[in-house]
Write a protein that holds these residues in place. Structure first.
Motif, short mmCIF file in Angstrom:
data_model
loop_
_atom_site.label_atom_id
_atom_site.label_comp_id
_atom_site.label_asym_id
_atom_site.label_seq_id
_atom_site.Cartn_x
_atom_site.Cartn_y
_atom_site.Cartn_z
N ALA A 36 0.84 -1.21 0.00
CA ALA A 36 0.00 0.00 0.00
C ALA A 36 0.87 1.26 0.00
N ALA A 37 1.97 1.23 0.75
CA ALA A 37 2.87 2.38 0.78
C ALA A 37 3.48 2.63 -0.59
N ALA A 38 3.82 1.55 -1.31
CA ALA A 38 4.37 1.71 -2.66
C ALA A 38 3.33 2.26 -3.61
N VAL A 39 2.09 1.81 -3.49
CA VAL A 39 1.00 2.32 -4.34
C VAL A 39 0.78 3.80 -4.06
N ALA A 40 0.80 4.18 -2.79
CA ALA A 40 0.62 5.59 -2.43
C ALA A 40 1.71 6.45 -3.03
N GLN A 41 2.93 5.98 -2.95
CA GLN A 41 4.05 6.72 -3.53
C GLN A 41 3.90 6.83 -5.04
N ARG A 42 3.48 5.75 -5.66
CA ARG A 42 3.34 5.70 -7.11
C ARG A 42 2.22 6.62 -7.61
N THR A 43 1.15 6.72 -6.83
CA THR A 43 -0.04 7.47 -7.27
C THR A 43 -0.14 8.85 -6.66
N GLY A 44 0.77 9.21 -5.75
CA GLY A 44 0.69 10.52 -5.12
C GLY A 44 -0.46 10.64 -4.15
N THR A 45 -0.93 9.50 -3.63
CA THR A 45 -2.02 9.53 -2.65
C THR A 45 -1.44 9.51 -1.25
N ASP A 46 -2.30 9.82 -0.29
CA ASP A 46 -1.88 9.91 1.12
C ASP A 46 -2.22 8.61 1.82
N LEU A 47 -1.21 7.94 2.32
CA LEU A 47 -1.40 6.65 2.96
C LEU A 47 -2.28 6.75 4.20
N ILE A 51 -8.18 6.08 0.88
CA ILE A 51 -8.51 4.66 0.90
C ILE A 51 -7.87 3.92 -0.27
N TYR A 52 -7.59 4.65 -1.37
CA TYR A 52 -7.18 4.00 -2.61
C TYR A 52 -5.97 3.08 -2.48
N PRO A 53 -4.84 3.53 -1.93
CA PRO A 53 -3.68 2.62 -1.89
C PRO A 53 -3.95 1.36 -1.08
N HIS A 54 -4.74 1.48 -0.03
CA HIS A 54 -5.07 0.31 0.79
C HIS A 54 -5.99 -0.65 0.03
N LEU A 55 -6.92 -0.09 -0.72
CA LEU A 55 -7.84 -0.91 -1.51
C LEU A 55 -7.10 -1.67 -2.60
N VAL A 56 -6.17 -0.98 -3.27
CA VAL A 56 -5.38 -1.64 -4.32
C VAL A 56 -4.53 -2.75 -3.72
N ALA A 57 -3.86 -2.47 -2.60
CA ALA A 57 -3.02 -3.49 -1.97
C ALA A 57 -3.85 -4.69 -1.54
N ALA A 58 -5.04 -4.44 -1.01
CA ALA A 58 -5.90 -5.53 -0.59
C ALA A 58 -6.34 -6.36 -1.79
N ALA A 59 -6.60 -5.70 -2.92
CA ALA A 59 -7.02 -6.42 -4.13
C ALA A 59 -5.89 -7.30 -4.65
N VAL A 60 -4.67 -6.78 -4.64
CA VAL A 60 -3.53 -7.57 -5.11
C VAL A 60 -3.28 -8.75 -4.17
N THR A 61 -3.40 -8.51 -2.87
CA THR A 61 -3.25 -9.59 -1.90
C THR A 61 -4.30 -10.67 -2.14
N ALA A 62 -5.54 -10.25 -2.37
CA ALA A 62 -6.63 -11.20 -2.61
C ALA A 62 -6.37 -12.00 -3.89
N ALA A 63 -5.93 -11.33 -4.94
CA ALA A 63 -5.64 -12.02 -6.19
C ALA A 63 -4.56 -13.07 -6.00
N THR A 64 -3.53 -12.72 -5.25
CA THR A 64 -2.43 -13.65 -4.98
C THR A 64 -2.92 -14.84 -4.17
N ASN A 65 -3.71 -14.57 -3.14
CA ASN A 65 -4.20 -15.65 -2.29
C ASN A 65 -5.14 -16.59 -3.03
N VAL A 66 -6.02 -16.01 -3.86
CA VAL A 66 -6.97 -16.84 -4.61
C VAL A 66 -6.24 -17.68 -5.65
N ALA A 67 -5.26 -17.09 -6.33
CA ALA A 67 -4.50 -17.84 -7.33
C ALA A 67 -3.75 -18.99 -6.66
#
Length: 202
Positions: A140-151, A155-171
Motif C-alpha cells: 500500500a505504501a508503494a502504491v501511495a508513492q506511485r499514485t501521489g495519494t496519502d497513505l 482509501i485508494y492505496p489500501h484498496l489496491v493493496a488488498a485487491a492484489v493480496t486477494a488475487a495472490t491468495n486466490v491464485a
C-alpha cells in the motif's frame, strides 16, 4: 545492495526455502530448527539470528515477495499505467527463483499435497496473518508513492493493496486445489485481469 547485505539475504532465503521444503516433505511437526539449519548449510545459532521460529521462517518467503514487489513497483517507468505496473511486478514474483531452480521438484503432485497441508497447518495461521498484514501495508505504501495519494487519508492505496493480496491468495488456493500441473503465473494473471476489468459476471 552490498556484498554483506546480499549474503545475508541469500542466507535468509536459503533458510526459508529449507523450512518450506522440509515441511512440505515431512509435515510441520516433524521438522526441527536443527533440520532446517542443516539443510541450509548453517548452524542453528545462525538460524536464530534470522528467525524466531520455524513458522516465521516458512512464511518469510511470502513477506519477502511482497517487499520485492513493492520495491519493483516504485522502480517502474514513470507514466506506465498503475495496473500494468502492478501486473508486471506481481507476475515477476511467481517466476521460478534461484532457490527453486537449485532444488528442482521431482514429484509436483506430492509437492502440492505437502504445501497444501503446510498452508492449512494451525500452528502457522497466526504467523501467516502477521506476515500478510505487513506485506499488504508495504505494498500500500508503494502504491501511495506511485499514485501521489496519502497513505493516512486516502482509501485508494489500501484498496489496491488488498485487491492484489486477494488475487495472490486466490491464485495460490486455486493452484493448491489442483495436481501441480497448473501455472501459478497463469492463475495470477487471470485473477489480476478479472480485477482490472471490474469483475464482470462470467
Amino acid at each position: 545492495m552490498g556484498l554483506r547485505e546480499r549474503k545475508k539475504a541469500e542466507t535468509r532465503s536459503a533458510l526459508s526455502w529449507a523450512a518450506i521444503r522440509l515441511t512440505a516433505e515431512r509435515g510441520f511437526d516433524n521438522v526441527r530448527v536443527e533440520d532446517i539449519a542443516d539443510a541450509a548449510g548453517v548452524s542453528p545459532r545462525t538460524f536464530n539470528n534470522y528467525f524466531s521460529s520455524k513458522a516465521e521462517a516458512i512464511v518469510s518467503r511470502h513477506l519477502d515477495r511482497f517487499h520485492r514487489a513493492a520495491d519493483e513497483l516504485r522502480a517502474r517507468p514513470d507514466g506506465e499505467p498503475l495496473w500494468e505496473s502492478i501486473t508486471e511486478v506481481a507476475l515477476s514474483q511467481v517466476e521460478p527463483g534461484a532457490e527453486v531452480l537449485a532444488h528442482p521438484i521431482a514429484d509436483r503432485g506430492a509437492w502440492v499435497v505437502g504445501v497444501r497441508a503446510m498452508v492449512a497447518e494451525p500452528a502457522l495461521q497466526g504467523e501467516w496473518l502477521r506476515a500478510a498484514a505487513r506485506a499488504e501495508a508495504e505494498f500500500a505504501a508503494a502504491v501511495a508513492q506511485r499514485t501521489g495519494t496519502d497513505l493516512e487519508k486516502d482509501i485508494y492505496p489500501h484498496l489496491v493493496a488488498a485487491a492484489v493480496t486477494a488475487a495472490t491468495n486466490v491464485a495460490q488456493a486455486q493452484f493448491l486445489r489442483g495436481d501441480g500441473t497448473a501455472s501459478m503465473r497463469d492463475l495470477l494473471s487471470e485473477a489480476l485481469v478479472r480485477i482490472t476489468s471490474g469483475l464482470p459476471t462470467p
